[in-house]
Motif scaffolding. Structure first.
Motif, mmCIF file in Angstrom:
data_model
loop_
_atom_site.group_PDB
_atom_site.id
_atom_site.type_symbol
_atom_site.label_atom_id
_atom_site.label_comp_id
_atom_site.label_asym_id
_atom_site.label_seq_id
_atom_site.Cartn_x
_atom_site.Cartn_y
_atom_site.Cartn_z
ATOM 1 N N ASP A 143 11.870 59.300 56.924
ATOM 2 C CA ASP A 143 10.598 58.171 57.465
ATOM 3 C C ASP A 143 9.894 58.835 55.385
ATOM 4 N N LYS A 144 9.366 59.972 55.481
ATOM 5 C CA LYS A 144 9.026 60.542 54.609
ATOM 6 C C LYS A 144 10.417 60.474 53.280
ATOM 7 N N LYS B 200 23.835 66.277 47.123
ATOM 8 C CA LYS B 200 22.600 67.360 45.739
ATOM 9 C C LYS B 200 21.685 67.384 45.622
ATOM 10 N N GLU B 201 21.412 65.971 45.444
ATOM 11 C CA GLU B 201 20.078 65.448 44.971
ATOM 12 C C GLU B 201 19.086 65.140 46.089
ATOM 13 N N GLU C 168 10.227 75.002 58.263
ATOM 14 C CA GLU C 168 10.948 76.478 58.468
ATOM 15 C C GLU C 168 12.402 76.753 58.627
ATOM 16 N N LEU C 169 13.441 74.864 57.500
ATOM 17 C CA LEU C 169 14.806 74.950 58.099
ATOM 18 C C LEU C 169 15.553 74.654 56.820
ATOM 19 N N THR C 170 16.539 75.577 56.813
ATOM 20 C CA THR C 170 17.639 75.000 55.057
ATOM 21 C C THR C 170 18.015 73.348 55.973
ATOM 22 N N TYR C 171 18.522 72.977 55.205
ATOM 23 C CA TYR C 171 19.459 71.989 55.600
ATOM 24 C C TYR C 171 20.465 71.292 56.440
ATOM 25 N N THR C 172 21.322 73.095 56.826
ATOM 26 C CA THR C 172 22.148 73.162 56.606
ATOM 27 C C THR C 172 21.612 72.982 58.484
ATOM 28 N N TYR D 207 14.833 67.024 50.505
ATOM 29 C CA TYR D 207 14.606 67.420 51.883
ATOM 30 C C TYR D 207 14.092 68.414 52.062
ATOM 31 N N LYS D 208 14.514 69.202 50.475
ATOM 32 C CA LYS D 208 13.657 70.406 51.077
ATOM 33 C C LYS D 208 12.430 70.806 51.026
ATOM 34 N N PRO D 209 11.632 70.220 50.522
ATOM 35 C CA PRO D 209 9.868 70.379 51.128
ATOM 36 C C PRO D 209 9.450 70.157 52.045
ATOM 37 N N TYR D 210 10.104 69.023 52.721
ATOM 38 C CA TYR D 210 10.048 68.451 54.083
ATOM 39 C C TYR D 210 10.483 69.471 55.270
#
Length: 146
Positions: free
Chosen positions: A117-118, A24-25, A38-42, A30-33
């Motif tokens: 890298d981020k 979850k963490e 304009e993508l979700t993690y999935t 990942y979310k801000p990147y």
């Protein structure tokens, strides 16, 4: 009075809990990147498979990502509406849907390539520890056969 019969159900003795929280963490970090793309993690992990394979069936994509078609269908519709993939029925078997990355989807890879890298700075373990963890997790995933 302490009863050792319950030691196995203490949260601190579970392997699943730290995996769950870490997952979850990491996705949260990942979310801000991914928001920049304009993508979700999935959607991102689906694109990762498509950047590598270029074309595969929905069933093959689901197997790669451990996702069912009920999850993949809306995800792929969204990626298609953004112009990153196309979906089409296979001529050899109309029941199978093929997913193909588009030129626009390939171009997205240029921005996404910076994300690992981020992310490496978001977790305070060494590169060696990260590789060991990845190997252990891949081994665990390999044991989940249905």
């Amino acid at each position: 009075m302490c009863n050792d019969n319950y030691e196995s159900i203490k949260l601190c003795n579970q392997m699943c809990f730290p995996l769950y929280v870490c997952s979850k963490e990491i996705v949260r970090r990942y979310k801000p990147y991914l928001d920049e793309l304009e993508l979700t993690y999935t959607q991102y992990i689906a694109m990762m498979v498509l950047w590598e394979k270029k074309e595969l069936t929905v069933k093959e994509l689901g197997k790669e990502l451990f996702l069912d078609s009920g999850t993949l269908t809306p995800l792929l519709k969204k990626l298609e509406s953004k112009g990153y993939v196309t979906r089409h029925r296979m001529e050899s078997d109309e029941r199978n849907l093929k997913v193909t990355i588009t030129e626009k989807g390939e171009e997205l890879k240029e921005n996404a390539v910076k994300i690992p890298d981020k992310m490496s700075g978001c977790v305070s373990i060494s590169q060696e520890e990260a590789e060991q963890l990845r190997v252990i997790l891949q081994k665990m995933l390999g044991s989940f056969t249905d």
